[in-house]
Design a protein around this motif. Structure first.
Motif, PDB file in Angstrom:
ATOM      1  N   SER A 175      -4.794   6.151  -0.319  1.00  0.00           N
ATOM      2  CA  SER A 175      -5.406   5.230  -2.198  1.00  0.00           C
ATOM      3  C   SER A 175      -4.947   4.205  -1.749  1.00  0.00           C
ATOM      4  N   ALA A 176      -5.582   3.476  -1.607  1.00  0.00           N
ATOM      5  CA  ALA A 176      -5.371   1.423  -1.683  1.00  0.00           C
ATOM      6  C   ALA A 176      -6.601   0.388  -2.583  1.00  0.00           C
ATOM      7  N   ASN A 177      -6.119  -0.359  -2.019  1.00  0.00           N
ATOM      8  CA  ASN A 177      -7.232  -1.777  -2.988  1.00  0.00           C
ATOM      9  C   ASN A 177      -7.571  -2.154  -1.721  1.00  0.00           C
ATOM     10  N   CYS A 178      -8.677  -2.332  -1.279  1.00  0.00           N
ATOM     11  CA  CYS A 178      -9.720  -2.829  -0.115  1.00  0.00           C
ATOM     12  C   CYS A 178     -10.230  -4.383  -0.520  1.00  0.00           C
TER      13      CYS A 178
ATOM     14  N   VAL B  31     -14.982   3.634  -1.659  1.00  0.00           N
ATOM     15  CA  VAL B  31     -15.030   2.259  -2.043  1.00  0.00           C
ATOM     16  C   VAL B  31     -15.459   2.267  -3.578  1.00  0.00           C
ATOM     17  N   ASN B  32     -14.585   2.031  -4.219  1.00  0.00           N
ATOM     18  CA  ASN B  32     -15.424   2.119  -5.809  1.00  0.00           C
ATOM     19  C   ASN B  32     -16.271   3.412  -6.413  1.00  0.00           C
TER      20      ASN B  32
ATOM     21  N   MET C 281       1.248  -0.378   0.288  1.00  0.00           N
ATOM     22  CA  MET C 281       0.144  -0.093  -0.136  1.00  0.00           C
ATOM     23  C   MET C 281       1.182   1.612  -0.110  1.00  0.00           C
TER      24      MET C 281
ATOM     25  N   GLU D 149     -10.651   5.109  -1.445  1.00  0.00           N
ATOM     26  CA  GLU D 149      -9.724   6.358  -1.128  1.00  0.00           C
ATOM     27  C   GLU D 149     -10.002   7.129  -0.124  1.00  0.00           C
TER      28      GLU D 149
ATOM     29  N   ASN E 163      -9.867  -6.941  -5.025  1.00  0.00           N
ATOM     30  CA  ASN E 163      -9.124  -5.892  -5.677  1.00  0.00           C
ATOM     31  C   ASN E 163     -10.403  -4.854  -6.041  1.00  0.00           C
ATOM     32  N   ASN E 164     -10.819  -3.738  -5.121  1.00  0.00           N
ATOM     33  CA  ASN E 164     -11.336  -2.499  -5.081  1.00  0.00           C
ATOM     34  C   ASN E 164     -10.765  -1.549  -4.496  1.00  0.00           C
ATOM     35  N   ASP E 165     -11.222  -0.173  -5.114  1.00  0.00           N
ATOM     36  CA  ASP E 165     -10.662   0.915  -4.733  1.00  0.00           C
ATOM     37  C   ASP E 165     -11.069   1.522  -3.682  1.00  0.00           C
TER      38      ASP E 165
END
Length: 249
Positions: free
Chosen positions: A16-19, A42-43, A1, A26, A22-24
């Motif tokens: 910002s990362a994935n959670c 999230v997304n 991350m 912020e 594989n969901n975006d």
């Protein structure tokens, strides 16, 4: 991350990362209605929020979260509660700071989400301010919500289901069998509260009618309302369902 900071028209992205696979994800600081708020996206969908000013950090930003509190207008004697879906821990912060005689267990599937809540959404302050490491009024379980209700021996006076990834529910908690498991985790005359993102009419209303049908097969009384009266019935919106074997007044 990787941590970074840059500016967008809709706010300042501070993380910002994935959670959840594989969901975006912020975390964004912005000003709305004259107040500085911190959003967990999230997304692109709003999963959690907090006011940034210290005196407001335990207050609720989202209208549907405020609606959770109606359960205590129905029965203020409810003491031991469970929240499935912690995200930025906005409701737990409100709960702990406003209901000193009550306790809350929170089930969150993603350990990194809990870490972000401590780091960016002032959960660390809550633990210090309310002595939560000692009095255990807030207990966090990092595991799948369906697994928790299937295996726990704990029972509750109220259970809140707010398990979402972006605007999609944790489907394993929306089935007939899941409602049966949730009811087994409730004390007699306990209350189940579920947040459903759904339309009221049209094709997008299917989630509402399916979940409501399952709940009505398990509980004697149900109560439904949408959280924003100004949203058209055919548009998706936050709606709350309350269910109990005791009358809901």
């Amino acid at each position: 991350m990787m941590n970074f900071k840059h500016l967008f028209d809709n706010g300042k992205v501070i993380y910002s990362a994935n959670c959840y696979g594989n969901n975006d994800l912020e975390i964004v600081d912005k000003t709305e209605e004259g107040e500085s708020i911190r959003l967990l996206l999230v997304n692109g969908a709003r999963e959690s929020a907090s006011y940034n000013k210290k005196e407001y950090r335990n207050d609720l930003v989202f209208r549907y979260s405020i609606g959770f509190n109606d359960v205590f207008h129905i029965n203020n004697s409810l003491k031991k509660c469970l929240l499935i879906g912690g995200a930025g821990f906005s409701y737990p912060k409100y709960f702990i700071s406003h209901f000193p005689e009550k306790t809350l267990d929170v089930v969150e599937i993603d350990s990194s989400m809990v870490e972000l809540a401590f780091k960016y959404f002032y959960l660390d302050e809550l633990f210090d301010d309310y002595n939560l490491y000692e009095n255990k009024r807030l207990t966090i379980y990092i595991m799948d919500g369906r697994e928790y209700i299937s295996t726990t021996s704990n029972t509750y006076d109220a259970i809140f289901n707010d398990a979402y990834i972006s605007d999609s529910p944790a489907e394993g908690l929306m089935t007939f069998e899941a409602v049966s498991l949730i009811k087994k985790c409730l004390n007699p005359n306990g209350i189940y509260v579920v947040n459903v993102i759904t339309a009221i009419s049209g094709e997008a209303a299917y989630p509402l009618f399916s979940v409501l049908a399952y709940i009505k097969q398990h509980f004697k009384y149900t109560k439904f309302f949408k959280c924003r009266l100004d949203t058209p019935a055919n548009e998706k919106q936050n709606c709350l369902i309350f269910a109990s074997d005791a009358p809901l007044q």
